[in-house]
Design a protein around this motif. Structure first.
Motif, PDB file in Angstrom:
ATOM      1  N   LEU A 160       0.931  -1.245   0.008  1.00 29.73           N
ATOM      2  CA  LEU A 160      -0.045  -0.146   0.078  1.00 29.73           C
ATOM      3  C   LEU A 160       0.918   1.335   0.050  1.00 29.73           C
ATOM      4  O   LEU A 160       0.516   2.079  -0.674  1.00 29.73           O
ATOM      5  N   LEU A 161       1.956   1.217   0.702  1.00 32.47           N
ATOM      6  CA  LEU A 161       2.737   2.573   1.006  1.00 32.47           C
ATOM      7  C   LEU A 161       3.539   2.653  -0.387  1.00 32.47           C
ATOM      8  O   LEU A 161       3.515   3.621  -1.162  1.00 32.47           O
ATOM      9  N   THR A 162       3.908   1.639  -1.080  1.00 35.15           N
ATOM     10  CA  THR A 162       4.550   1.650  -2.547  1.00 35.15           C
ATOM     11  C   THR A 162       3.520   2.221  -3.520  1.00 35.15           C
ATOM     12  O   THR A 162       3.720   3.066  -4.183  1.00 35.15           O
ATOM     13  N   ILE A 163       2.311   1.611  -3.540  1.00 37.12           N
ATOM     14  CA  ILE A 163       1.543   2.044  -4.452  1.00 37.12           C
ATOM     15  C   ILE A 163       1.073   3.659  -4.339  1.00 37.12           C
ATOM     16  O   ILE A 163       0.937   4.323  -5.320  1.00 37.12           O
ATOM     17  N   GLY A 186       0.030   7.798  -6.028  1.00 40.69           N
ATOM     18  CA  GLY A 186      -0.442   8.927  -5.420  1.00 40.69           C
ATOM     19  C   GLY A 186      -1.920   8.653  -5.218  1.00 40.69           C
ATOM     20  O   GLY A 186      -2.703   9.634  -4.604  1.00 40.69           O
ATOM     21  N   ARG A 187      -2.117   7.587  -5.396  1.00 46.18           N
ATOM     22  CA  ARG A 187      -3.547   7.056  -4.652  1.00 46.18           C
ATOM     23  C   ARG A 187      -3.672   5.657  -4.400  1.00 46.18           C
ATOM     24  O   ARG A 187      -2.967   4.660  -5.086  1.00 46.18           O
ATOM     25  N   LEU A 188      -4.684   5.258  -3.719  1.00 47.94           N
ATOM     26  CA  LEU A 188      -5.090   3.629  -3.603  1.00 47.94           C
ATOM     27  C   LEU A 188      -6.356   3.521  -4.072  1.00 47.94           C
ATOM     28  O   LEU A 188      -6.652   2.096  -4.227  1.00 47.94           O
ATOM     29  N   GLY A 189      -7.141   4.275  -4.581  1.00 50.67           N
ATOM     30  CA  GLY A 189      -8.448   4.176  -5.364  1.00 50.67           C
ATOM     31  C   GLY A 189      -8.258   4.299  -6.707  1.00 50.67           C
ATOM     32  O   GLY A 189      -7.166   4.496  -7.221  1.00 50.67           O
ATOM     33  N   ASN A 190      -9.334   4.190  -7.693  1.00 54.27           N
ATOM     34  CA  ASN A 190      -9.248   4.071  -9.149  1.00 54.27           C
ATOM     35  C   ASN A 190      -8.194   3.584  -9.488  1.00 54.27           C
ATOM     36  O   ASN A 190      -7.321   4.298 -10.489  1.00 54.27           O
ATOM     37  N   ARG A 201     -11.349  -1.899   0.136  1.00 52.46           N
ATOM     38  CA  ARG A 201     -12.009  -0.722   1.092  1.00 52.46           C
ATOM     39  C   ARG A 201     -11.763   0.491   0.335  1.00 52.46           C
ATOM     40  O   ARG A 201     -12.172   1.582   0.568  1.00 52.46           O
ATOM     41  N   TYR A 202     -11.138   0.551  -0.870  1.00 49.18           N
ATOM     42  CA  TYR A 202     -10.813   1.771  -1.809  1.00 49.18           C
ATOM     43  C   TYR A 202     -11.716   2.070  -2.976  1.00 49.18           C
ATOM     44  O   TYR A 202     -12.219   0.923  -3.331  1.00 49.18           O
ATOM     45  N   LEU A 259      -3.905  -2.636 -17.461  1.00 48.28           N
ATOM     46  CA  LEU A 259      -3.472  -2.561 -16.080  1.00 48.28           C
ATOM     47  C   LEU A 259      -2.633  -1.132 -15.786  1.00 48.28           C
ATOM     48  O   LEU A 259      -1.868  -0.715 -16.548  1.00 48.28           O
ATOM     49  N   ASP A 260      -3.174  -0.467 -14.492  1.00 47.62           N
ATOM     50  CA  ASP A 260      -2.444   0.508 -13.817  1.00 47.62           C
ATOM     51  C   ASP A 260      -1.321  -0.127 -13.087  1.00 47.62           C
ATOM     52  O   ASP A 260      -0.106   0.283 -12.929  1.00 47.62           O
ATOM     53  N   LEU A 261      -1.399  -1.193 -12.660  1.00 48.66           N
ATOM     54  CA  LEU A 261      -0.173  -1.867 -11.711  1.00 48.66           C
ATOM     55  C   LEU A 261      -0.426  -3.423 -11.731  1.00 48.66           C
ATOM     56  O   LEU A 261      -1.538  -3.887 -11.823  1.00 48.66           O
TER      57      LEU A 261
END
Ligand code: NCD
Length: 306
Positions: free
Chosen positions: A137-140, A145-149, A173-174, A218-220
């Motif tokens: 989560l910290l890396t992403i 710059g975000r954890l949603g979308n 949860r995001y 994919l974004d990730l």
């Protein structure tokens, strides 16, 4: 007193605070260099580890504290038949906080029930690995710059890969997170994650077998190793182990800003030729793992640094 067994033990707000603290540690390491002076972490590892154990130890040393522990069941009294419940009672007399990795699902939870110090689940069998999730989560969040979308591809051993199970729990949860679950038929995500987490949360997800089919959207991409130690026979492992190999040619199918994460260790699933691609962030991810474990130790020990 708080333990960490699952990423859900923290609310989204608490997680935000923890990740903010980790980012502050990254920027101002000196400010935290004496925060845990006189405190000790015990690392009780009944299963092999490089990153998780050493990053907990590095985290405590960076905070000015000390470390003790063992790195295999053979070198502890487990070899004589001692239960984790007894071991944690003993370790509670020696240390202020403990990180435990165990091949049996739920062992750290059993320990936490008898512990008088905070217990951190550092990986329990094929179940959960919450501190890897905090690292992810910290890396992403730091790099995207975000954890949603986000459209997130999870690729490899989704059946036994505990890092994937914990990450899914945390990310549902995001808002507006879409999962593409990329695995061979035999290594699909277990029902207790598909039905109880994804379906129950009305989560958008689809399952595919070919990595090429997922890559362009994919974004990730979160790659994982086939978990050799959880297989019942060698033949199945050998058949599955090279099912996915991310190489330069496949990276050309991906977006220019797609990040590649991997909890490591890598075996063959990412070719070394990908390491120089700026989208490959799995070694940066390791560094984030130290900052987030420092933040976690401070949080569980309730140490405030002004
Ligand atoms: C992971 C684990 O132990 O589950 N490793 C780690 O802690 N970074 C992933 C793995 O072993 O494949």
């Amino acid at each position: 007193m708080r333990h960490l067994m699952s990423p859900l033990d923290f609310t989204v707000e608490e997680l935000d605070k923890l990740l903010d603290l980790a980012n502050d540690i990254e920027k101002n390491p000196q400010k935290y260099a004496h925060a845990c002076e006189g405190k000790k972490i015990a690392t009780l590892f009944y299963e092999p580890s490089t990153r998780t154990r050493l990053s907990f130890e590095a985290a405590m040393l960076n905070l000015g504290g000390s470390v003790l522990g063992f790195s295999s069941a053979d070198s502890s009294s487990a070899a004589k038949g001692e239960s984790v419940s007894d071991t944690i009672r003993i370790v509670s007399c020696y240390a202020d906080i403990c990180a435990m990795r165990h091949p049996k699902e739920g062992a750290p939870l059993v320990a936490s029930l008898k512990s008088s110090i905070p217990v951190i689940n550092a990986g329990d069998g094929g179940h959960q690995h919450p501190t890897q999730t905090l690292t992810d989560l910290l890396t992403i969040r730091s790099l995207k710059g975000r954890l949603g979308n986000l459209t997130i591809g999870l690729c490899g051993d989704l059946k036994f890969g505990r890092t994937v199970h914990s990450l899914i729990h945390a990310l549902v949860r995001y808002p507006n997170v879409r999962f593409v679950l990329i695995s061979p038929e035999e290594l699909r995500i277990p029902d207790y994650i598909r039905d109880d987490v994804l379906v129950r949360n009305n989560q958008s997800f689809r399952e595919v077998i070919r990595l090429e089919d997922a890559l362009p959207e994919l974004d990730l991409l979160y790659m994982t190793r086939v978990q050799k130690e959880r297989f019942f026979n060698e033949e199945d492992y050998v058949r599955m182990k090279d099912f996915y190999i991310l190489d330069k040619a496949k990276m050309e199918l991906a977006r220019p800003d797609m990040l590649v994460l991997h909890p490591l260790p890598r075996v063959n699933e990412i070719s070394v030729e990908v390491d120089d691609d700026p989208r490959a962030v799995y070694f940066k991810q390791v560094q984030y793992g130290v900052y987030v474990r420092m933040a976690l130790i401070l949080t569980l020990l309730e140490v405030e640094v002004c």
